[in-house]
Write a protein that holds these residues in place. Sequence first.
Motif, PDB file in Angstrom:
ATOM      1  N   THR A   1       0.829  -1.203   0.000  1.00  0.00           N
ATOM      2  CA  THR A   1       0.000   0.000   0.000  1.00  0.00           C
ATOM      3  C   THR A   1       0.868   1.259   0.000  1.00  0.00           C
ATOM      4  O   THR A   1       2.077   1.201   0.283  1.00  0.00           O
ATOM      5  N   LEU A   2       0.246   2.367  -0.276  1.00  0.00           N
ATOM      6  CA  LEU A   2       0.920   3.656  -0.178  1.00  0.00           C
ATOM      7  C   LEU A   2       1.461   3.834   1.248  1.00  0.00           C
ATOM      8  O   LEU A   2       2.582   4.302   1.442  1.00  0.00           O
ATOM      9  N   TYR A   3       0.691   3.431   2.222  1.00  0.00           N
ATOM     10  CA  TYR A   3       1.099   3.496   3.627  1.00  0.00           C
ATOM     11  C   TYR A   3       2.424   2.753   3.833  1.00  0.00           C
ATOM     12  O   TYR A   3       3.342   3.275   4.475  1.00  0.00           O
TER      13      TYR A   3
ATOM     14  N   GLY B   1       6.506   4.412   4.521  1.00  0.00           N
ATOM     15  CA  GLY B   1       7.157   4.145   5.794  1.00  0.00           C
ATOM     16  C   GLY B   1       6.216   3.997   6.967  1.00  0.00           C
ATOM     17  O   GLY B   1       6.640   4.027   8.124  1.00  0.00           O
ATOM     18  N   GLY B   2       4.924   3.865   6.690  1.00  0.00           N
ATOM     19  CA  GLY B   2       3.952   3.546   7.727  1.00  0.00           C
ATOM     20  C   GLY B   2       3.746   4.608   8.782  1.00  0.00           C
ATOM     21  O   GLY B   2       3.893   5.809   8.545  1.00  0.00           O
TER      22      GLY B   2
ATOM     23  N   PHE C   1      -6.787   9.969   9.876  1.00  0.00           N
ATOM     24  CA  PHE C   1      -7.283  10.283   8.540  1.00  0.00           C
ATOM     25  C   PHE C   1      -6.227   9.963   7.481  1.00  0.00           C
ATOM     26  O   PHE C   1      -6.509   9.309   6.483  1.00  0.00           O
ATOM     27  N   PHE C   2      -4.987  10.423   7.712  1.00  0.00           N
ATOM     28  CA  PHE C   2      -3.925  10.182   6.744  1.00  0.00           C
ATOM     29  C   PHE C   2      -3.583   8.699   6.649  1.00  0.00           C
ATOM     30  O   PHE C   2      -3.375   8.182   5.554  1.00  0.00           O
ATOM     31  N   CYS C   3      -3.538   8.003   7.783  1.00  0.00           N
ATOM     32  CA  CYS C   3      -3.269   6.558   7.737  1.00  0.00           C
ATOM     33  C   CYS C   3      -4.331   5.854   6.897  1.00  0.00           C
ATOM     34  O   CYS C   3      -4.005   5.010   6.063  1.00  0.00           O
ATOM     35  N   ALA C   4      -5.592   6.212   7.088  1.00  0.00           N
ATOM     36  CA  ALA C   4      -6.670   5.602   6.305  1.00  0.00           C
ATOM     37  C   ALA C   4      -6.557   5.996   4.836  1.00  0.00           C
ATOM     38  O   ALA C   4      -6.718   5.156   3.945  1.00  0.00           O
ATOM     39  N   ALA C   5      -6.261   7.267   4.565  1.00  0.00           N
ATOM     40  CA  ALA C   5      -6.138   7.741   3.181  1.00  0.00           C
ATOM     41  C   ALA C   5      -4.989   7.056   2.443  1.00  0.00           C
ATOM     42  O   ALA C   5      -5.020   6.934   1.223  1.00  0.00           O
ATOM     43  N   PHE C   6      -3.985   6.610   3.191  1.00  0.00           N
ATOM     44  CA  PHE C   6      -2.831   5.931   2.599  1.00  0.00           C
ATOM     45  C   PHE C   6      -3.025   4.415   2.549  1.00  0.00           C
ATOM     46  O   PHE C   6      -2.093   3.677   2.303  1.00  0.00           O
ATOM     47  N   ASP C   7      -4.242   3.942   2.834  1.00  0.00           N
ATOM     48  CA  ASP C   7      -4.556   2.510   2.864  1.00  0.00           C
ATOM     49  C   ASP C   7      -3.844   1.782   3.991  1.00  0.00           C
ATOM     50  O   ASP C   7      -3.502   0.608   3.872  1.00  0.00           O
ATOM     51  N   GLY C   8      -3.639   2.479   5.087  1.00  0.00           N
ATOM     52  CA  GLY C   8      -3.011   1.859   6.248  1.00  0.00           C
ATOM     53  C   GLY C   8      -4.004   1.039   7.054  1.00  0.00           C
ATOM     54  O   GLY C   8      -5.184   0.975   6.720  1.00  0.00           O
TER      55      GLY C   8
ATOM     56  N   ASP D   1       4.843   9.069  -5.025  1.00  0.00           N
ATOM     57  CA  ASP D   1       4.056   8.891  -3.805  1.00  0.00           C
ATOM     58  C   ASP D   1       3.525  10.237  -3.319  1.00  0.00           C
ATOM     59  O   ASP D   1       2.375  10.339  -2.883  1.00  0.00           O
ATOM     60  N   VAL D   2       4.350  11.277  -3.405  1.00  0.00           N
ATOM     61  CA  VAL D   2       3.917  12.618  -3.008  1.00  0.00           C
ATOM     62  C   VAL D   2       2.706  13.034  -3.845  1.00  0.00           C
ATOM     63  O   VAL D   2       1.699  13.517  -3.308  1.00  0.00           O
ATOM     64  N   LEU D   3       2.787  12.847  -5.148  1.00  0.00           N
ATOM     65  CA  LEU D   3       1.689  13.242  -6.029  1.00  0.00           C
ATOM     66  C   LEU D   3       0.440  12.404  -5.767  1.00  0.00           C
ATOM     67  O   LEU D   3      -0.684  12.927  -5.802  1.00  0.00           O
ATOM     68  N   GLU D   4       0.621  11.128  -5.468  1.00  0.00           N
ATOM     69  CA  GLU D   4      -0.531  10.285  -5.141  1.00  0.00           C
ATOM     70  C   GLU D   4      -1.193  10.748  -3.846  1.00  0.00           C
ATOM     71  O   GLU D   4      -2.415  10.816  -3.752  1.00  0.00           O
ATOM     72  N   ILE D   5      -0.380  11.085  -2.850  1.00  0.00           N
ATOM     73  CA  ILE D   5      -0.918  11.592  -1.582  1.00  0.00           C
ATOM     74  C   ILE D   5      -1.717  12.870  -1.833  1.00  0.00           C
ATOM     75  O   ILE D   5      -2.841  13.018  -1.350  1.00  0.00           O
TER      76      ILE D   5
END
Length: 133
Positions: free
Chosen positions: A13-15, A19-20, A60-67, A110-114
């Motif tokens: 995942t992106l997460y 680096g989690g 929110f960010f963890c979820a948005a990154f598929d964490g 990854d930056v652009l995907e975020i």
Amino acid sequence: LSMADMSGSSRVTLYDRVGGEATVARLMGSFYERVLADPALAPFFAGVSVQKVRSMQTLFFCAAFDGPFEYSGRPLAAVHDGRGIRPAHLARFTAHLLETLRDLGLDENDVLEIMSRIEVYADEITGDVNVDA
């Protein structure tokens, strides 16, 4: 592709790529230092528990990154309703996010995907219910 790849069970995942939890924690620390130092944005946080905001933003960010976390806070539209956040404020906020992500040394893709994942929520934050033209 292996069966695991096709089922998604071993999908990176992106997460994972960024680096989690450790990276998200660093992101939140640096990001909110910038946001709170911005005279155009700091007033939005007056009388608000910055610790609570950072905690909810981390989820929110963890979820948005598929964490492995779920965002369990109030809907974004409800949280931001009536706060007077305009597109110009959101643009400053996301510019700080972009700078912070780049300063963390993340891969540019990854930056652009975020950024694209976060920008999906723009209308909920600004309360702009108009259809994008």
